[in-house]
Design a protein around this motif. Structure first.
Motif, mmCIF file in Angstrom:
data_model
loop_
_atom_site.group_PDB
_atom_site.id
_atom_site.type_symbol
_atom_site.label_atom_id
_atom_site.label_comp_id
_atom_site.label_asym_id
_atom_site.label_seq_id
_atom_site.Cartn_x
_atom_site.Cartn_y
_atom_site.Cartn_z
ATOM 1 N N ALA A 138 0.833 -1.202 0.000
ATOM 2 C CA ALA A 138 0.000 0.000 0.000
ATOM 3 C C ALA A 138 0.869 1.255 0.000
ATOM 4 O O ALA A 138 0.593 2.218 -0.728
ATOM 5 C CB ALA A 138 -0.917 -0.004 1.219
ATOM 6 N N LYS A 139 1.909 1.243 0.805
ATOM 7 C CA LYS A 139 2.826 2.394 0.863
ATOM 8 C C LYS A 139 3.459 2.632 -0.509
ATOM 9 O O LYS A 139 3.537 3.777 -0.978
ATOM 10 C CB LYS A 139 3.918 2.132 1.898
ATOM 11 N N ASP A 140 3.913 1.567 -1.160
ATOM 12 C CA ASP A 140 4.572 1.695 -2.457
ATOM 13 C C ASP A 140 3.606 2.223 -3.517
ATOM 14 O O ASP A 140 3.964 3.088 -4.319
ATOM 15 C CB ASP A 140 5.124 0.336 -2.879
ATOM 16 N N LEU A 141 2.380 1.709 -3.517
ATOM 17 C CA LEU A 141 1.377 2.139 -4.489
ATOM 18 C C LEU A 141 1.117 3.641 -4.371
ATOM 19 O O LEU A 141 1.051 4.357 -5.375
ATOM 20 C CB LEU A 141 0.098 1.332 -4.260
ATOM 21 N N ILE A 142 0.988 4.137 -3.138
ATOM 22 C CA ILE A 142 0.732 5.561 -2.930
ATOM 23 C C ILE A 142 1.962 6.389 -3.279
ATOM 24 O O ILE A 142 1.858 7.454 -3.899
ATOM 25 C CB ILE A 142 0.274 5.806 -1.486
ATOM 26 N N ALA A 143 3.146 5.894 -2.899
ATOM 27 C CA ALA A 143 4.381 6.630 -3.184
ATOM 28 C C ALA A 143 4.600 6.805 -4.687
ATOM 29 O O ALA A 143 5.165 7.814 -5.127
ATOM 30 C CB ALA A 143 5.576 5.913 -2.557
ATOM 31 N N GLU A 146 -0.045 6.309 -7.791
ATOM 32 C CA GLU A 146 -1.103 5.619 -8.525
ATOM 33 C C GLU A 146 -2.500 6.054 -8.093
ATOM 34 O O GLU A 146 -3.449 5.970 -8.874
ATOM 35 C CB GLU A 146 -0.942 4.103 -8.382
ATOM 36 N N LEU A 147 -2.648 6.524 -6.856
ATOM 37 C CA LEU A 147 -3.955 6.996 -6.390
ATOM 38 C C LEU A 147 -4.135 8.489 -6.625
ATOM 39 O O LEU A 147 -5.212 9.036 -6.326
ATOM 40 C CB LEU A 147 -4.138 6.694 -4.901
ATOM 41 N N GLY A 148 -3.115 9.148 -7.142
ATOM 42 C CA GLY A 148 -3.180 10.597 -7.268
ATOM 43 C C GLY A 148 -2.965 11.255 -5.918
ATOM 44 O O GLY A 148 -2.539 10.625 -4.944
ATOM 45 N N GLY A 187 2.532 8.436 3.420
ATOM 46 C CA GLY A 187 3.705 9.238 3.118
ATOM 47 C C GLY A 187 3.550 10.688 3.526
ATOM 48 O O GLY A 187 4.398 11.531 3.223
ATOM 49 N N LEU A 188 2.460 10.994 4.246
ATOM 50 C CA LEU A 188 2.170 12.355 4.688
ATOM 51 C C LEU A 188 2.503 12.514 6.169
ATOM 52 O O LEU A 188 2.777 11.533 6.864
ATOM 53 C CB LEU A 188 0.692 12.675 4.458
ATOM 54 N N GLN A 189 2.444 13.759 6.634
ATOM 55 C CA GLN A 189 2.619 14.031 8.055
ATOM 56 C C GLN A 189 1.448 14.869 8.556
ATOM 57 O O GLN A 189 0.948 15.749 7.854
ATOM 58 C CB GLN A 189 3.930 14.771 8.321
ATOM 59 N N ALA A 227 17.992 0.885 1.231
ATOM 60 C CA ALA A 227 17.037 1.351 2.244
ATOM 61 C C ALA A 227 15.641 1.568 1.687
ATOM 62 O O ALA A 227 14.694 1.768 2.451
ATOM 63 C CB ALA A 227 17.545 2.635 2.888
ATOM 64 N N SER A 228 15.476 1.512 0.363
ATOM 65 C CA SER A 228 14.135 1.661 -0.205
ATOM 66 C C SER A 228 13.304 0.405 -0.006
ATOM 67 O O SER A 228 12.071 0.460 -0.062
ATOM 68 C CB SER A 228 14.221 1.998 -1.695
#
Length: 385
Positions: free
Chosen positions: A148-153, A156-158, A215-217, A349-350
């Motif tokens: 899920a993290k990779d897809l958002i990074a 792909e979801l905008g 990936g946000l804060q 580290a990725s």
């Protein structure tokens, strides 16, 4: 490396739940051996626990001060390489600081310390020593969380617009802290647990997962905390409205009085093009919902997954992977990083990553900002560290 990494443990004796979990996770890949321990503040339990784990008697310590002093004095080819700290919250900071001062890398339970100020001091010590600290936010270790993290990074979801994260438990629906439940007793004691009960214990997991996957804060929050069970000293239920640094909004709910719930952590994140949904009680499945095409069901162990999901997958598709495997992934990524460092190399580290002192800082700031918001008449407060 041509040997196992040597681990010491502070806390986690035979009367503790989480110590056994750490030992199982650390053992899963056969790259770590437990060589010493100060396993309880009760000397009798500490010694009994060490013997039960077949530690050499001269490396079963009565307290963490003795352990760190004596381990540091051993020859380099005998002393432990790192220490795992699995004590209650109030007993995280002092042993972690002393371990770093003595030159040992650290794995530590969450929340990282009892206060934000302690967490800042610990970060300064990590930066000063250059040593590695791994914070065991277990749920980041699941392969489908990584997916899920990779897809958002990858975008792909905008642009992310909305985050919902919930952590529902029911084990504190009664006044268990007065019925001989040791885990409930310290978690509901501000001197041992910290400023918040439910948000310190499980709310920090939900917060960490929301920031990790998106990936946000969080930049602002508005919190409401409740003491539902009469006679309880700390909050056992709460909700937090969130604003993120890209303009997205969110809702975080954490409760330990949802009678009938076990360990129900779930997250939904929505962007311009679609959303994801993941539940800890069905961890091998990630739902990907698209605005203009059919929903996808992504499953752990499949060849179409991202590199970071594959790095953290242990079995072929259809073979359940759960909490212990996710925990073990943190240890594997930590030990791969540490082993490479000791040999003068590095890792990618990725894909080989784990929570660090930075996540610990943000977790402690979350607790303190939630409490500040709850006590404020204005409610909305800027997120400060």
């Amino acid at each position: 490396m041509n040997r196992k990494l040597r681990m010491g443990m502070i806390g986690g004796g035979l009367d503790a739940f989480i110590g056994a979990i750490h030992r199982l996770a650390a053992n899963m890949d056969g790259k770590i051996e437990l060589v010493c321990g100060a396993l309880s503040i009760n000397e009798e339990i500490a010694i009994k626990s060490g013997k039960a784990l077949f530690l050499n008697e001269d490396r079963i310590y009565k307290n963490y001060e003795e352990m760190l002093e004596k381990e540091a004095a051993l020859p380099a080819d005998q002393r432990m390489d790192f220490v795992t700290i699995v004590t209650p919250n109030f007993a995280h900071f002092a042993p972690a600081m002393k371990a770093l001062e003595k030159g040992f890398h650290v794995v530590i339970e969450k929340p990282i310390t009892l206060s934000l100020e302690e967490a800042k001091q610990l970060k300064a010590k990590v930066e000063e020593t250059g040593l590695i600290l791994c914070l065991t936010h277990t749920y980041t270790g699941y392969p489908m969380v990584k997916e899920a993290k990779d897809l958002i990074a990858k975008g792909e979801l905008g642009k992310i617009r909305k985050v919902f994260v919930e952590y529902r438990q029911g084990w504190l629906s009664r006044l268990s802290e007065r019925e001989g439940n040791a885990g409930a007793a310290w978690r509901t004691d501000a001197k041992k647990s910290g400023k918040s009960g439910v948000m310190g214990d499980i709310g920090t997991h939900a917060f960490n997962l929301a920031e990790y996957i998106s990936g946000l804060q969080v930049s602002e929050l508005c919190a409401d905390l409740n003491v539902v069970v009469d006679g309880r000293a700390l909050d056992d239920d709460g909700a937090v409205l969130l604003r993120f640094n890209n303009g997205a909004s969110g809702v975080l709910m954490a409760t330990q009085v949802a009678a009938g719930e076990e360990n129900n952590l779930s997250i939904r994140i929505y962007g311009e093009q679609g959303g994801i949904e993941w539940q800890q009680q069905e961890p091998n499945t990630l739902l990907v919902k698209w605005y203009d095409k059919p929903m996808e069901v992504r499953r752990a162990g499949q060849g179409y997954l991202s590199a970071i999901a594959k790095q953290n997958t242990r079995t072929p598709g259809g073979h359940p992977e759960g909490y212990l495997e996710a925990f073990a992934n943190l240890y594997r990524n930590f030990t791969q990083t540490l082993a490479a460092r000791m040999e003068g190399g590095s890792v990618d580290a990725s894909v080989v990553e784990f929570p660090s002192v930075n996540e610990g800082i943000r977790g402690m700031a979350f607790i303190e900002n939630v409490v500040r918001s709850n006590e404020s008449g204005e409610k909305w407060v800027s997120y400060t560290i």
